[in-house]
Scaffold this active site. Structure first.
Site, short mmCIF file in Angstrom:
data_model
loop_
_atom_site.label_atom_id
_atom_site.label_comp_id
_atom_site.label_asym_id
_atom_site.label_seq_id
_atom_site.Cartn_x
_atom_site.Cartn_y
_atom_site.Cartn_z
N LYS A 13 2.85 -1.44 16.00
CA LYS A 13 4.07 -1.40 15.22
C LYS A 13 4.24 0.00 14.62
O LYS A 13 5.35 0.49 14.48
CB LYS A 13 3.99 -2.44 14.10
CG LYS A 13 5.23 -2.51 13.22
CD LYS A 13 5.07 -3.57 12.14
CE LYS A 13 6.24 -3.53 11.15
NZ LYS A 13 5.96 -4.33 9.96
N GLN A 14 3.13 0.60 14.23
CA GLN A 14 3.23 1.87 13.51
C GLN A 14 1.89 2.59 13.61
O GLN A 14 0.92 2.06 14.14
CB GLN A 14 3.57 1.61 12.06
CG GLN A 14 2.46 0.88 11.28
CD GLN A 14 2.95 0.36 9.94
OE1 GLN A 14 3.33 -0.79 9.83
NE2 GLN A 14 2.96 1.23 8.95
N GLU A 72 0.69 -4.11 12.26
CA GLU A 72 0.78 -5.56 12.00
C GLU A 72 1.07 -6.39 13.25
O GLU A 72 1.16 -7.61 13.16
CB GLU A 72 1.87 -5.80 10.95
CG GLU A 72 1.48 -5.24 9.59
CD GLU A 72 2.55 -5.43 8.54
OE1 GLU A 72 3.68 -4.96 8.78
OE2 GLU A 72 2.25 -6.03 7.51
N TRP A 74 0.82 -1.21 0.00
CA TRP A 74 0.00 0.00 0.00
C TRP A 74 0.85 1.26 0.00
O TRP A 74 0.33 2.36 0.22
CB TRP A 74 -0.92 0.01 1.23
CG TRP A 74 -0.18 0.21 2.54
CD1 TRP A 74 1.03 -0.31 2.87
CD2 TRP A 74 -0.60 1.00 3.65
NE1 TRP A 74 1.39 0.09 4.14
CE2 TRP A 74 0.40 0.90 4.65
CE3 TRP A 74 -1.73 1.78 3.91
CZ2 TRP A 74 0.31 1.55 5.87
CZ3 TRP A 74 -1.81 2.41 5.13
CH2 TRP A 74 -0.81 2.30 6.11
#
Lengths: 719, 719
Positions: B536-537, B415, B276
């Site tokens: 994670k982000q 994730e 993406w």
């Protein structure tokens, strides 16, 4: 799409081993579908009805399908259907090419990815392109799919499945053979064979696929259908032509890097080469499906470098497009030509038809006028136009005696004149068609740079190295190209035409009947066509077809020549009497030209052009492929000549001639993005623009009246 | 581009068998050219200077070239240059993939088309794509080309030429190795090998090719160069990033049916898969080289059918784009993942990141806003957007208890959370990022049909079968998507997040130092990351990055939720404290988000993102490929966050933050076809539009001031 039928273990049914009780062959132009219905009695007295329907999908360019309905009329018993894939196909559609290599495929492999599917991949022998097909064949009864006995026969380059089942008297079953095909040039694939297999597995039923196909055609007809309510024959022929044009140039081919093949996609004549037929094909598409035209122009743009090289190697600058070309855009014109009449191979100088580059320039300009596609102008169009103008200016030379620019060594569209009689030098001096085109090209090119945004102009000039001096030369050429005239004011096809011999036309007509290919007749008699005052097709007079009278007047007067209606009339009469119309394109051109002076004659020529492919007027050439230029030309003629469409300063003008057969004419047009419908009523032209939330508008004019028509609006102009 | 040097019959020179006297390695970002200069002493005491310069042409996508200058400093004698073509290359750039098959080429053949040229064709093993290269090597002295002694060594998959000549002490010679390459996917070719040979034969000199290459880069920089006059480091890094982005997504790749590879064209990590990342890549290109974005969107459009099938096979309607995909657009996400920390293969559920389809919808809409490309909207954009909206509405279900639409079973961008702890079911319930995106998508899709021209709307609805009821559902979803909140008003990353365990972040930081890949650390400890409050982000907070405050307020209020600056502040602080930033994209997102609330923190994060690839902050991942999303994201952040670009109702607004490091910032932008230059002076924003004979204009706004700026005009807005 080979499909065969065996009844009760006998040999497969062919038209030769049965007695035909009835037969009907139908082509539905609305959707380019072939439907056949036959009833036959075989040697054992069994009567069977077989209907078939087949199409290549307009909705999905990877799909084709064939459906059989089999009815056992007076018998019951076992039946076997053979469904094959065959990569051993050869090109043998044109008799005189049969001594040439006709096999173009190397076998690669065949597979059976699942019980009801076979697949096959082959490779083109010279270009290394893979072509893969997968076929799924199923049999359906009243209650759904039948459980059939399947057999398989498979070689590297051929595979078939047999499907065995029992049929009861009076029972009908359907066989559906669905095909997916991919090539290694396709985008968004992994590998052609695997993707063909995957796609055929996802293929729904024949009827679903047909519905999508029909819907895609409906959309095309919405854009393209010309309605002629008062002449059924013309209506039929226009649809016949539109259907063929759209099969050859469709939204699917637009992205495929293909050009306009002169003889359609099926025709093997000219071996698929690309000539100048696009000059006749674009105008209809520009106003209806401009994405297709743009795709075709991109095809030329991608071959611009090859055209530059061709010019360079011939000692010229800019881009010289080849007369005939293929895959990578290099010159492919033959240098010898077989005369079927004499059986001799004769020299062929036709590659000196440099006017193809002029046609490409014309096409770009008219595409941009119709669409307002500035993206294309800035990105590719301007560059091609500059390089073509540059080619012409490097080919032309200044003759100080005449104070004129001249062009030597080229041929016009008339292929009967390749050089001067007894001359060793190919080409002619100052072909009028070419020189006037070049005067116009030089004028447009000289103004083009000023149309570009500053930065784009600068970067283009730097990249292709255009100097102010070069632009000045173009401007000069637009004032100083030489045009030859006869003593009586008729425009000379080329310099020196007047010194050629007159032909005894009546004598030749009497002796040979059809003298369209007078060149072959003369050569077989040992005479050079170059020696005579004769034309294969519209050459000089093509100017009257491509430009409106006021445009020509402007071009000629800029050159310092007078231009009067008298010149048009005399020039047309002169060449019409000396033209064999050896190309059916000539009827298109003359129909357009006569629309200015003589509507009756114009309509006669138009009908010849309209009937030429359906009637195979050249006696056999249609079987070698339809004539794309003529088919498209007849569609364009309606707008170009009979309703007098022209774009000036961003306004779309109509100047309709007396309507006659075309009374009530209505057609859709897409002008600068907006879809309009134009109807020619008695004494009025009605223009309606579709409802469009983007709130677009176009300017339309009839005579002195100019209106801005916004989306959703309609306006009737009085004539 | 293997080129080797042998002096006096000794073994070829390598860095290992000589003593380096000086060495300089330079990459010129202005033209992506590698320049090396080395002076060395070999085992026999000979001192030699060797300069090399190499580039892959930006002017001609089929060209690359390498030039050596060799100077014999203190010796004279025979020299041999070995110029090779090698199809035995393997992929081995990523250590952990080395056990996987790295050979992707089958040999086909090599040839010697003329004395100074060798050529070779190979075929990819799975996709059957041919790759051909031809190489011409020549040696030039002061007085022109040298007559060299040529030797040849040729196998199926490797060929080299040796070029022998004598060198005098103090003499310099040049070796030019020019390369042409073609693949069977190229357009306008006949056959890749023959076209490569033809092209290399027409190749001019190295210097001519380099000039064209430099000129093509100059044009790109004209469109793309962001000027930061008061911070040299930022200036350097922005150009470093732009240079890499343009090498991966260039005008050449735009037409090649390629997507945005997460790790550039050289990086082997993720095996070239498409994720993406385009969400970060498009915004910079939309305003500069929109043809590239359009090409990338067409890449997605060509794979729409595959996305439809993926949705269909999963039981949904519409188009579900895969999380990772490749050539033909099918789902390629791995289902196991190697944890290098534990050496174990662990299950990988990341394909449930359905938000990739939301990103594609967002990208289409923003491309159209920036360009006004209605052709794309009508032709492809609307269809993709409808099918994506349809997918989301089929994935969502209505929960009557809540009177809300919910989405279960998907992952957000984070994730680390693939499912609920101890659950067998993949995915989560009501990921806030996804649900808010879907609320926005449903709103846009519900209004989209009204934007289409009548006929286009009708035909699209028929073709993909959109009913009024479906449009009503979208409108309803835009009012009724469920968004989870914590008790204190923080937006929940997903439903149930509050029940997860807090992690002892300090302890992990202390123990492991770098905890970016906390998932691998936890799993190696036998713990499930799913169990903890960690990201994670950027996930939820990505909303604050993608939408402006007023847009979010509108979306939330339409849903019946209140939206205050307090929610933004609290939500960002909450997740920032619980995010490991295991993807460097997270720094881009947080830099953007903090630009709303805390410019100092924003700039700190921005600098981390800017320095991340040049400094390889993840310790080794840069060697496996640059990070396209981060590089593009840092370029976009300038316009998106620091100058606050937003398009509303066709007006391009700027809302610049305090400029600090960016004082004097100037950049070019292309808005709806017109090129403008935007300069941020003290207290003013100056917008100048280029001179453009097409007489275009754009509307630009700062605060309440909105001006129509015509081509050639300039206007300074007061801040």
């Amino acid at each position: 799409l080979v499909l065969k039928l065996r009844i009760g273990g006998d040999e497969p049914i062919t038209l030769k081993n049965v007695e035909l009780l009835s037969y009907r062959h139908e082509v539905d132009f609305r959707n380019a579908t072939v439907i056949r219905r036959l009833r036959f009695r075989d040697r054992r007295g069994r009567e069977t009805t077989l209907s078939s329907k087949r199409f290549v999908s307009m909705a999905d360019m990877h799909q084709a399908a064939l459906k059989w309905t089999i009815t056992a009329e007076n018998w019951s018993g076992p039946v076997e259907v053979i469904s094959a894939l065959d990569a051993r196909v050869i090109n043998q559609g044109v008799a005189r090419y049969r001594e040439l290599e006709g096999r173009h495929l190397h076998p690669v492999e065949s597979r059976t990815p699942c019980p009801d599917t076979i697949s096959l991949i082959a490779q083109t022998r010279q270009s290394r392109i893979y072509v893969a097909e997968a076929v799924r064949t199923r049999v359906y009864g009243d209650t759904g799919e039948l459980d059939v006995r399947r057999g398989l026969y498979r070689m590297e380059d051929y595979a078939h499945q047999t499907l065995g089942f029992d049929l009861q008297q009076g029972q009908s079953i359907h066989v559906e053979k669905l095909v997916s095909f991919y090539t290694s040039h396709d985008q968004a694939i992994n590998e052609p064979l695997a993707n063909a297999e995957k796609a055929v597995g996802r293929f729904g039923t024949f009827d679903e696929a047909f519905d999508r196909h029909q819907h895609a055609w409906d959309e095309l007809w919405d854009d393209c259908d010309i309605l002629v309510p008062n002449d059924d024959r013309v209506q039929f022929l226009l649809r016949f032509h539109a259907s063929h044009v759209l099969q050859t140039c469709s939204p699917h081919t637009a992205d495929l890097d293909v050009g306009v093949p002169a003889r359609g996609l099926n025709g093997e004549a000219y071996r698929g080469h690309i000539f100048w037929d696009e000059l006749y094909v674009y105008p209809f598409l520009n106003f209806r499906l401009p994405k297709i035209t743009r795709g075709l122009l991109m095809y030329r743009y991608r071959r611009l470098d090859e055209a530059r090289t061709l010019a360079h190697e011939a000692g010229y600058r800019g881009a010289m497009y080849p007369w005939q070309s293929g895959s990578d855009g290099k010159e492919e014109t033959q240098i010898v030509h077989l005369n079927p009449r004499s059986g001799l191979w004769e020299p062929d100088l036709s590659q000196n038809q440099r006017h193809v580059s002029a046609a490409i320039f014309y096409n770009i300009w008219h595409y941009i006028q119709a669409t307002g596609d500035t993206d294309f102008l800035l990105g590719q169009g301007a560059e091609m136009m500059m390089e073509i103008a540059r080619f012409w200016s490097s080919l032309a030379h200044f003759n100080p005696q005449r104070d004129r620019y001249e062009i030597h060594g080229v041929m016009g569209p008339d292929e009967f004149h390749e050089k001067y009689p007894d001359s060793d030098e190919p080409g002619l001096h100052n072909n009028a068609y070419t020189n006037v085109m070049v005067a116009w090209i030089s004028d447009v090119a000289g103004k083009l740079l000023d149309m570009l945004p500053e930065r784009r102009r600068r970067s283009l000039c730097e990249r292709i190295d255009i100097s102010d001096q070069e632009v000045e030369t173009w401007k000069l050429m637009s004032h100083k190209m030489y045009v030859p005239f006869h003593a009586d004011g008729v425009i000379s096809q080329f310099e020196g035409w007047e010194n050629l011999e007159e032909l005894d036309w009546d004598a030749y007509r009497q002796e040979y009947g059809n003298i369209q290919r007078l060149d072959r007749i003369l050569r077989a008699e040992g005479k050079e066509p170059d020696r005579y005052k004769l034309s294969k097709q519209a050459d000089t007079v093509l100017l009257f077809y491509l430009f409106r009278q006021d445009e020509l007047k402007q071009i000629f007067e800029r050159l310092g020549y007078s231009y009067t209606p008298e010149i048009l009339r005399k020039t047309v009469a002169y060449y019409d009497a000396r033209t064999s119309h050896g190309s059916t394109l000539s009827f298109v051109a003359y129909a357009g030209i006569f629309s200015e002076t003589d509507l009756t004659t114009s309509w006669e020529r138009y009908m010849v052009a309209l009937e030429s492919d359906v009637g195979d007027v050249q006696g056999g050439t249609t079987a070698e492929g339809i004539h794309m230029g003529v088919m498209s030309g007849t569609l364009d003629l309606v707008q170009r000549s009979y309703v007098g469409e022209v774009i000036r300063d961003g306004v779309l003008y109509f100047n309709p001639k007396a309507m006659g057969h075309l009374r009530g004419l209505t057609f859709p047009m897409r002008f600068r993005g907006l879809l309009i419908k134009v109807t020619f009523e008695d004494g009025r032209v009605r223009v309606s623009a579709e409802v469009d939330s983007l709130n677009r508008s176009v300017k339309v004019g009839v005579g002195d009246q100019v209106r801005e028509i916004r989306s959703g609006e309609s306006y009737a102009f009085d004539l």
